[in-house]
Design a protein around this motif. Structure first.
Motif, mmCIF file in Angstrom:
data_model
loop_
_atom_site.group_PDB
_atom_site.id
_atom_site.type_symbol
_atom_site.label_atom_id
_atom_site.label_comp_id
_atom_site.label_asym_id
_atom_site.label_seq_id
_atom_site.Cartn_x
_atom_site.Cartn_y
_atom_site.Cartn_z
ATOM 1 N N ALA A 1 0.828 -1.226 0.000
ATOM 2 C CA ALA A 1 0.000 0.000 0.000
ATOM 3 C C ALA A 1 0.855 1.266 0.000
ATOM 4 N N SER A 2 1.863 1.266 -0.840
ATOM 5 C CA SER A 2 2.814 2.369 -0.847
ATOM 6 C C SER A 2 3.211 2.708 -2.291
ATOM 7 N N VAL A 3 3.149 3.987 -2.646
ATOM 8 C CA VAL A 3 3.512 4.389 -4.018
ATOM 9 C C VAL A 3 4.485 5.564 -3.976
ATOM 10 N N ARG A 4 5.289 5.663 -5.047
ATOM 11 C CA ARG A 4 6.211 6.797 -5.182
ATOM 12 C C ARG A 4 5.732 7.663 -6.345
ATOM 13 N N ASP A 5 5.762 9.010 -6.150
ATOM 14 C CA ASP A 5 5.369 9.906 -7.249
ATOM 15 C C ASP A 5 6.610 10.459 -7.955
ATOM 16 N N ASP A 6 6.385 11.255 -8.981
ATOM 17 C CA ASP A 6 7.497 11.742 -9.802
ATOM 18 C C ASP A 6 8.251 12.900 -9.143
ATOM 19 N N HIS A 7 7.864 13.257 -7.920
ATOM 20 C CA HIS A 7 8.684 14.189 -7.131
ATOM 21 C C HIS A 7 9.602 13.396 -6.195
ATOM 22 N N GLY A 8 9.476 12.067 -6.248
ATOM 23 C CA GLY A 8 10.291 11.219 -5.378
ATOM 24 C C GLY A 8 9.650 10.964 -4.021
ATOM 25 N N ASP A 9 8.470 11.553 -3.791
ATOM 26 C CA ASP A 9 7.813 11.360 -2.484
ATOM 27 C C ASP A 9 7.086 10.021 -2.448
ATOM 28 N N VAL A 10 7.157 9.371 -1.282
ATOM 29 C CA VAL A 10 6.482 8.081 -1.091
ATOM 30 C C VAL A 10 5.227 8.323 -0.257
ATOM 31 N N HIS A 11 4.114 7.732 -0.690
ATOM 32 C CA HIS A 11 2.844 7.875 0.020
ATOM 33 C C HIS A 11 2.418 6.490 0.471
ATOM 34 N N THR A 12 2.273 6.341 1.777
ATOM 35 C CA THR A 12 1.956 5.027 2.330
ATOM 36 C C THR A 12 0.608 5.088 3.041
ATOM 37 N N GLY A 13 -0.200 4.075 2.791
ATOM 38 C CA GLY A 13 -1.501 4.009 3.458
ATOM 39 C C GLY A 13 -1.818 2.573 3.836
ATOM 40 N N ASP A 14 -3.109 2.342 4.131
ATOM 41 C CA ASP A 14 -3.563 0.972 4.373
ATOM 42 C C ASP A 14 -4.106 0.365 3.087
ATOM 43 N N ALA A 15 -4.449 1.224 2.141
ATOM 44 C CA ALA A 15 -4.906 0.758 0.828
ATOM 45 C C ALA A 15 -4.579 1.821 -0.206
ATOM 46 N N VAL A 16 -4.238 1.366 -1.416
ATOM 47 C CA VAL A 16 -4.050 2.287 -2.541
ATOM 48 C C VAL A 16 -5.078 1.917 -3.602
ATOM 49 N N ILE A 17 -5.818 2.928 -4.094
ATOM 50 C CA ILE A 17 -6.761 2.717 -5.203
ATOM 51 C C ILE A 17 -6.196 3.425 -6.423
ATOM 52 N N LEU A 18 -5.912 2.663 -7.460
ATOM 53 C CA LEU A 18 -5.465 3.264 -8.720
ATOM 54 C C LEU A 18 -6.703 3.496 -9.578
ATOM 55 N N ALA A 19 -7.125 4.750 -9.652
ATOM 56 C CA ALA A 19 -8.299 5.112 -10.464
ATOM 57 C C ALA A 19 -7.780 5.971 -11.603
ATOM 58 N N THR A 20 -6.982 5.345 -12.455
ATOM 59 C CA THR A 20 -6.193 6.075 -13.447
ATOM 60 C C THR A 20 -6.862 6.101 -14.823
ATOM 61 N N GLY A 21 -8.135 5.763 -14.876
ATOM 62 C CA GLY A 21 -8.925 5.949 -16.089
ATOM 63 C C GLY A 21 -8.400 5.164 -17.274
ATOM 64 N N ALA A 22 -8.287 5.855 -18.409
ATOM 65 C CA ALA A 22 -7.938 5.189 -19.666
ATOM 66 C C ALA A 22 -6.430 5.172 -19.919
ATOM 67 N N TRP A 23 -5.635 5.541 -18.921
ATOM 68 C CA TRP A 23 -4.170 5.452 -19.073
ATOM 69 C C TRP A 23 -3.772 4.014 -18.749
ATOM 70 N N LEU A 24 -3.775 3.174 -19.749
ATOM 71 C CA LEU A 24 -3.597 1.736 -19.517
ATOM 72 C C LEU A 24 -2.154 1.292 -19.740
ATOM 73 N N GLY A 25 -1.298 2.213 -20.216
ATOM 74 C CA GLY A 25 0.112 1.869 -20.410
ATOM 75 C C GLY A 25 0.895 2.154 -19.131
ATOM 76 N N GLY A 26 2.211 2.245 -19.257
ATOM 77 C CA GLY A 26 3.065 2.657 -18.145
ATOM 78 C C GLY A 26 2.821 1.862 -16.879
ATOM 79 N N LEU A 27 2.525 2.591 -15.805
ATOM 80 C CA LEU A 27 2.369 1.994 -14.478
ATOM 81 C C LEU A 27 1.324 0.863 -14.480
ATOM 82 N N VAL A 28 0.198 1.104 -15.124
ATOM 83 C CA VAL A 28 -0.889 0.113 -15.091
ATOM 84 C C VAL A 28 -0.474 -1.152 -15.829
ATOM 85 N N ARG A 29 0.172 -0.994 -16.963
ATOM 86 C CA ARG A 29 0.625 -2.164 -17.717
ATOM 87 C C ARG A 29 1.655 -2.965 -16.913
#
Ligand SMILES: Cc1cc2nc3c(=O)[nH]c(=O)nc-3n(C[C@H](O)[C@H](O)[C@H](O)COP(=O)(O)OP(=O)(O)OC[C@H]3O[C@@H](n4cnc5c(N)ncnc54)[C@H](O)[C@@H]3O)c2cc1C
Length: 374
Positions: A176-204
């Motif tokens: 339940a932890s992700v890193r963004d393009d600023h280098g910051d890490v966000h940690t929770g108890d759950a991560v929901i990827l609601a990234t729409g129609a961007w099906l390449g990159g991270l989702v792929r």
């Protein structure tokens, strides 16, 4: 609990809404400063009429209940129970509507077959030529260009919600932890990827190349103010050809016996139209499935839609002020309401609600919240 929501479209925002409503803390991360994908580009139709019977209709009806309740708290959504009319011009079109009103779930949708005069009582702007109309009382609308912002403002008042715009989530770095393009890490108890129609990159990377979701591109337009109210949403009988609710013998007869306009057939079109709060009309749409998508909009579909709308209104359309295209993600098995997949420990991907994502998101997010025990 702390929930990290990636994506600030309607799917992500409704997950944030349910998490905050249940007392949890939410961090929502969006690549753009504010969302500008399908959730802003759509009609804002809370569309019950065309839904397939069963799970899809139940999801849409539950979502409509939620939209109405949220709309009471957040007037900026512009929720209105406007219903919809589908004007009918031929006996074959009327037969499809008759089959619809005979469905066992017709009452739940608020279907009624009206004469043209009865339809004009509900929507006096429909002064053009048609013989009858299918009324769907449960259809409703919100303002898509401002809805996410209005929801965000309300979420911020909870004190448990943080919005981080202009950050792209690049990788999952632990449970339940992700890193963004600023280098910051966000940690929770759950991560929901609601990234729409961007099906390449991270989702792929996370879900693999066999994700059962495809992308669909639509063309849309918006006019100057009409100068009078359009009190209901409006569809044309081509919408019968696309929505699963109308499948059956009467639709087979329509498809076999009444050719679709060639431009409408080529661009897989239907008319959907709704009035915005400034009086302008949002009008669409087309459907493009083959990749790569065109990068420009083409004019013939707009000319076709203009002809159809002018025939229903019995007057010229105001100047077209905006033209745009949007892309949504749709489950390849179109009977599925959404694709919800655990892609890593504590990380869920929620995508693919297709052309009903604006309608169904509140209920889709509620189901996620229930399933994850929020
Ligand atoms: C033209 C058009 C008309 C439509 N009309 C209707 C309608 O009237 N009624 C209806 O029910 N549905 C309609 N739909 C469908 C509906 O709009 C979509 O199903 C819904 O908006 C999808 O919401 P979403 O949140 O999944 O996607 P989006 O709104 O696209 O949001 C995804 C967000 O995730 C962000 N993102 C992606 N990757 C990352 C990352 N790695 N890090 C951070 N952020 C990221 C994106 O920037 C984007 O803002 C329509 C769609 C289109 C295109």
């Amino acid at each position: 609990m702390r929930v990290i929501v990636v994506g600030a479209g309607v799917v992500g925002t409704m997950h944030a809404w349910h998490a905050v409503s249940r007392g949890h803390e939410v961090v929502q991360i969006e690549r753009e400063s504010e969302a500008r994908g399908a959730s802003l580009r759509n009609f804002g139709q809370i569309w019950i009429s065309g839904r397939a019977g069963g799970e899809e209709l139940e999801t849409a009806l539950r979502a409509r209940e939620l939209w109405e309740a949220i709309g009471e708290r957040v007037p900026g959504l512009g929720f209105r129970a406007c219903g919809s009319l589908t004007p009918l011009r031929t006996a074959r079109e009327v037969a499809v509507a008759e089959a619809a009103v005979a469905r066992p779930d017709a009452a739940a949708r608020g279907y009624k077959l009206l004469t043209a005069d009865e339809a004009r009582v509900l929507n006096p702007a429909l002064r053009g030529a048609f013989t009858a109309a299918l009324w769907c009382e449960r259809d409703a609308a919100v303002e898509p260009r401002t809805a996410q912002l209005a929801l965000k403002e309300e979420l911020l008042t909870s004190g448990r919600y943080t919005y981080l715009g202009g950050r792209e989530v690049r990788e999952v770095v632990g449970t339940a932890s992700v890193r963004d393009d600023h280098g910051d890490v966000h940690t929770g108890d759950a991560v929901i990827l609601a990234t729409g129609a961007w099906l390449g990159g991270l989702v792929r990377e996370l879900a693999g190349p066999e994700l059962p979701v495809r992308r669909v591109r639509l063309q849309m337009m918006q006019t100057d103010p009409l100068g009078e109210p359009l009190t209901t949403s409006v569809a044309d009988a081509d919408s019968f050809r696309y929505y699963p609710a109308y499948r059956g013998e009467a639709l087979d007869a329509l498809n076999a016996g009444q050719a679709q306009d060639p431009v409408a057939a080529e661009h897989r079109m239907q008319l959907l139209m709704v009035q915005r709060r400034d009086g302008g009309l949002t009008i669409g749409d087309t459907h493009e499935y083959e990749h790569p998508f065109a990068f420009d909009t083409v004019e013939e579909p707009y000319e076709h839609l203009t002809r159809v709308v002018e025939a229903f209104l019995g007057r010229p359309l105001p100047r077209i002020r905006h033209r745009w295209a949007g892309v949504y993600a749709q489950c390849t098995d179109t009977a599925r309401v959404v694709h919800r997949q655990q892609v890593r420990d504590g990380v869920w991907l929620v995508t693919g609600p297709g052309g009903r994502g604006m309608t169904c998101s509140p209920a889709i997010a509620e189901t996620t919240a229930d399933q994850l025990g929020w």
